[in-house]
Design a protein around this motif. Structure first.
Motif, PDB file in Angstrom:
ATOM      1  N   LEU A   1       0.805  -1.204   0.000  1.00  0.00           N
ATOM      2  CA  LEU A   1       0.000   0.000   0.000  1.00  0.00           C
ATOM      3  C   LEU A   1       0.846   1.265   0.000  1.00  0.00           C
ATOM      4  O   LEU A   1       0.337   2.348  -0.228  1.00  0.00           O
ATOM      5  N   LEU A   2       2.157   1.125   0.230  1.00  0.00           N
ATOM      6  CA  LEU A   2       3.041   2.269   0.082  1.00  0.00           C
ATOM      7  C   LEU A   2       2.994   2.828  -1.326  1.00  0.00           C
ATOM      8  O   LEU A   2       3.305   3.985  -1.566  1.00  0.00           O
ATOM      9  N   ALA A   3       2.608   1.994  -2.278  1.00  0.00           N
ATOM     10  CA  ALA A   3       2.538   2.446  -3.670  1.00  0.00           C
ATOM     11  C   ALA A   3       1.625   3.631  -3.823  1.00  0.00           C
ATOM     12  O   ALA A   3       1.852   4.513  -4.646  1.00  0.00           O
ATOM     13  N   THR A   4       0.563   3.687  -3.027  1.00  0.00           N
ATOM     14  CA  THR A   4      -0.358   4.797  -3.141  1.00  0.00           C
ATOM     15  C   THR A   4       0.020   5.950  -2.237  1.00  0.00           C
ATOM     16  O   THR A   4      -0.224   7.098  -2.565  1.00  0.00           O
ATOM     17  N   SER A   5       0.612   5.657  -1.080  1.00  0.00           N
ATOM     18  CA  SER A   5       0.964   6.746  -0.177  1.00  0.00           C
ATOM     19  C   SER A   5       2.247   7.436  -0.609  1.00  0.00           C
ATOM     20  O   SER A   5       2.538   8.544  -0.194  1.00  0.00           O
ATOM     21  N   ASN A   6       3.045   6.771  -1.458  1.00  0.00           N
ATOM     22  CA  ASN A   6       4.301   7.331  -1.930  1.00  0.00           C
ATOM     23  C   ASN A   6       4.238   7.488  -3.438  1.00  0.00           C
ATOM     24  O   ASN A   6       4.781   6.705  -4.193  1.00  0.00           O
ATOM     25  N   ALA A   7       3.508   8.493  -3.895  1.00  0.00           N
ATOM     26  CA  ALA A   7       3.312   8.663  -5.340  1.00  0.00           C
ATOM     27  C   ALA A   7       4.628   8.872  -6.062  1.00  0.00           C
ATOM     28  O   ALA A   7       4.805   8.427  -7.193  1.00  0.00           O
ATOM     29  N   ASN A   8       5.593   9.574  -5.415  1.00  0.00           N
ATOM     30  CA  ASN A   8       6.863   9.826  -6.073  1.00  0.00           C
ATOM     31  C   ASN A   8       7.627   8.543  -6.349  1.00  0.00           C
ATOM     32  O   ASN A   8       8.527   8.509  -7.174  1.00  0.00           O
ATOM     33  N   GLY A   9       7.282   7.466  -5.642  1.00  0.00           N
ATOM     34  CA  GLY A   9       7.947   6.196  -5.878  1.00  0.00           C
ATOM     35  C   GLY A   9       7.740   5.684  -7.286  1.00  0.00           C
ATOM     36  O   GLY A   9       8.531   4.901  -7.787  1.00  0.00           O
ATOM     37  N   HIS A  10       6.673   6.111  -7.944  1.00  0.00           N
ATOM     38  CA  HIS A  10       6.393   5.666  -9.299  1.00  0.00           C
ATOM     39  C   HIS A  10       6.939   6.629 -10.346  1.00  0.00           C
ATOM     40  O   HIS A  10       6.984   6.295 -11.523  1.00  0.00           O
ATOM     41  N   GLY A  11       7.315   7.825  -9.944  1.00  0.00           N
ATOM     42  CA  GLY A  11       7.782   8.817 -10.898  1.00  0.00           C
ATOM     43  C   GLY A  11       6.642   9.540 -11.581  1.00  0.00           C
ATOM     44  O   GLY A  11       5.588   8.956 -11.842  1.00  0.00           O
ATOM     45  N   ALA A  12       6.829  10.795 -11.870  1.00  0.00           N
ATOM     46  CA  ALA A  12       5.803  11.578 -12.555  1.00  0.00           C
ATOM     47  C   ALA A  12       5.750  11.207 -14.032  1.00  0.00           C
ATOM     48  O   ALA A  12       6.729  10.729 -14.611  1.00  0.00           O
ATOM     49  N   ARG A  13       4.578  11.408 -14.647  1.00  0.00           N
ATOM     50  CA  ARG A  13       4.455  11.193 -16.090  1.00  0.00           C
ATOM     51  C   ARG A  13       5.290  12.245 -16.816  1.00  0.00           C
ATOM     52  O   ARG A  13       5.328  13.406 -16.417  1.00  0.00           O
ATOM     53  N   ASN A  14       5.954  11.855 -17.904  1.00  0.00           N
ATOM     54  CA  ASN A  14       6.914  12.762 -18.541  1.00  0.00           C
ATOM     55  C   ASN A  14       6.523  13.194 -19.961  1.00  0.00           C
ATOM     56  O   ASN A  14       7.319  13.806 -20.660  1.00  0.00           O
ATOM     57  N   GLY A  15       5.314  12.869 -20.402  1.00  0.00           N
ATOM     58  CA  GLY A  15       4.895  13.271 -21.738  1.00  0.00           C
ATOM     59  C   GLY A  15       5.413  12.394 -22.857  1.00  0.00           C
ATOM     60  O   GLY A  15       5.293  12.753 -24.041  1.00  0.00           O
ATOM     61  N   TRP A  16       5.960  11.244 -22.515  1.00  0.00           N
ATOM     62  CA  TRP A  16       6.480  10.307 -23.522  1.00  0.00           C
ATOM     63  C   TRP A  16       5.402   9.945 -24.538  1.00  0.00           C
ATOM     64  O   TRP A  16       4.226   9.796 -24.198  1.00  0.00           O
ATOM     65  N   ILE A  17       5.803   9.801 -25.795  1.00  0.00           N
ATOM     66  CA  ILE A  17       4.890   9.429 -26.877  1.00  0.00           C
ATOM     67  C   ILE A  17       5.308   8.073 -27.423  1.00  0.00           C
ATOM     68  O   ILE A  17       6.480   7.852 -27.756  1.00  0.00           O
ATOM     69  N   LYS A  18       4.371   7.162 -27.510  1.00  0.00           N
ATOM     70  CA  LYS A  18       4.647   5.813 -28.010  1.00  0.00           C
ATOM     71  C   LYS A  18       5.172   5.858 -29.443  1.00  0.00           C
ATOM     72  O   LYS A  18       4.581   6.522 -30.302  1.00  0.00           O
ATOM     73  N   PRO A  19       6.248   5.131 -29.729  1.00  0.00           N
ATOM     74  CA  PRO A  19       6.732   5.046 -31.108  1.00  0.00           C
ATOM     75  C   PRO A  19       5.722   4.315 -32.002  1.00  0.00           C
ATOM     76  O   PRO A  19       4.852   3.596 -31.510  1.00  0.00           O
ATOM     77  N   PRO A  20       5.832   4.489 -33.303  1.00  0.00           N
ATOM     78  CA  PRO A  20       4.937   3.753 -34.210  1.00  0.00           C
ATOM     79  C   PRO A  20       5.098   2.246 -34.047  1.00  0.00           C
ATOM     80  O   PRO A  20       6.172   1.758 -33.676  1.00  0.00           O
ATOM     81  N   THR A  21       4.045   1.522 -34.323  1.00  0.00           N
ATOM     82  CA  THR A  21       4.105   0.060 -34.307  1.00  0.00           C
ATOM     83  C   THR A  21       5.152  -0.412 -35.313  1.00  0.00           C
ATOM     84  O   THR A  21       5.174   0.068 -36.459  1.00  0.00           O
TER      85      THR A  21
END
Length: 277
Positions: free
Chosen positions: A12-32
């Protein structure tokens, strides 16, 4: 059989420690990749609709069965990162990859707080989580063998997961997903959701863990003790110095390209050894 206490609070630390997952960085998926066919795939478990994702080599031989991988998502739900990794498995290994969905069609988190609520609801109900994982695996195993899908070699099936998905594939190994020969967890939550006395681990188990993961080194030590207590035939843990939880996820600001690729190449090599080229 000896039980090793593994506090669910670690999970449950996963939810109480949001920084543990890292912020979203705007990455864009490459083409298939050009050599991959991929699409969303709707399926049903116990009257609820889910939307997974299927990727497979576009030049597959229709008379030959190919190996398969079930891919489990991080706490936000199935998104572009999982689709990218699924296509990578199809392109690199030549497997059919099925990315599961345990939240339901149209249910995806938009921020860490929502992700935590979605994940914690399933962590608090292991039987329901297990049913959704197994239902997704059953869907992959039953994919139509007519066009456009290749025939699946059900004796060569693996499962990979990221963060919450890492927990999912470890739970799949624990509750006895006999159809799965190997599981790989990338920065997955390591705690056992139920009792080890209920476990039947026949799969090979591979864990990739970060030095700075919010779970700490004790979680890894307890997991290794679990593997020994269960007398798992093939298992390994790998420890990545200076890395944080989420380091293999290109959509996270803690992503590290070199060590992320190192971990995935290790997985590819392990599967090739287990299943053959």
């Amino acid at each position: 059989m000896t039980n090793i206490a593994f506090p669910i609070a670690i999970l449950l630390l996963a939810t109480s420690n949001a920084n543990g997952h890292g912020a979203r960085n705007g990455w864009i998926k490459p083409p298939t990749p050009d050599n991959v066919s991929a699409s969303d795939y709707q399926y049903e478990i116990d009257g609820t609709m889910y939307t997974g994702y299927v990727a497979f080599p576009s030049n597959f031989d229709p008379v030959t069965s190919i190996k398969g991988t079930l891919l489990a998502h991080q706490w936000y739900g199935l998104g572009d990162m999982e689709k990218y990794r699924c296509e990578e498995v199809a392109s690199t290994l030549g497997y059919l990859c099925f990315a599961l969905d345990v939240y339901g069609t149209g249910v995806r988190a938009t921020d860490d707080a929502e992700a935590g609520l979605l994940m914690d609801a399933l962590l608090a109900d292991p039987a329901e989580l297990h049913a959704r994982i197994q239902g997704s695996l059953n869907t992959m195993l039953a994919l139509p063998t007519a066009a456009p899908f290749p025939s699946l070699n059900t004796s060569a099936v693996s499962a990979n997961g990221y963060c919450f998905g890492g927990l999912m594939v470890l739970e799949l190994a624990r509750f006895g997903g006999a159809e799965v020969a190997a599981v790989t967890s990338f920065h997955g939550e390591l705690g056992n959701l139920t009792s080890q006395s209920l476990d039947t681990i026949d799969a090979s188990v591979f864990v990739h863990h970060a030095e700075l993961d919010f779970q700490g080194d004790e979680a890894l030590r307890l997991f290794e003790e679990e593997m020994k207590t269960q007398d798992v035939g093939v298992w390994s843990t790998k420890y990545y110095g200076h890395m944080e939880h989420g380091w293999t996820d290109p959509s996270s600001d803690v992503y590290d390209h070199f060590q992320g690729e190192l971990a995935h190449r290790d997985m590819f090599a392990a599967y090739r050894l287990l299943f053959g080229e």
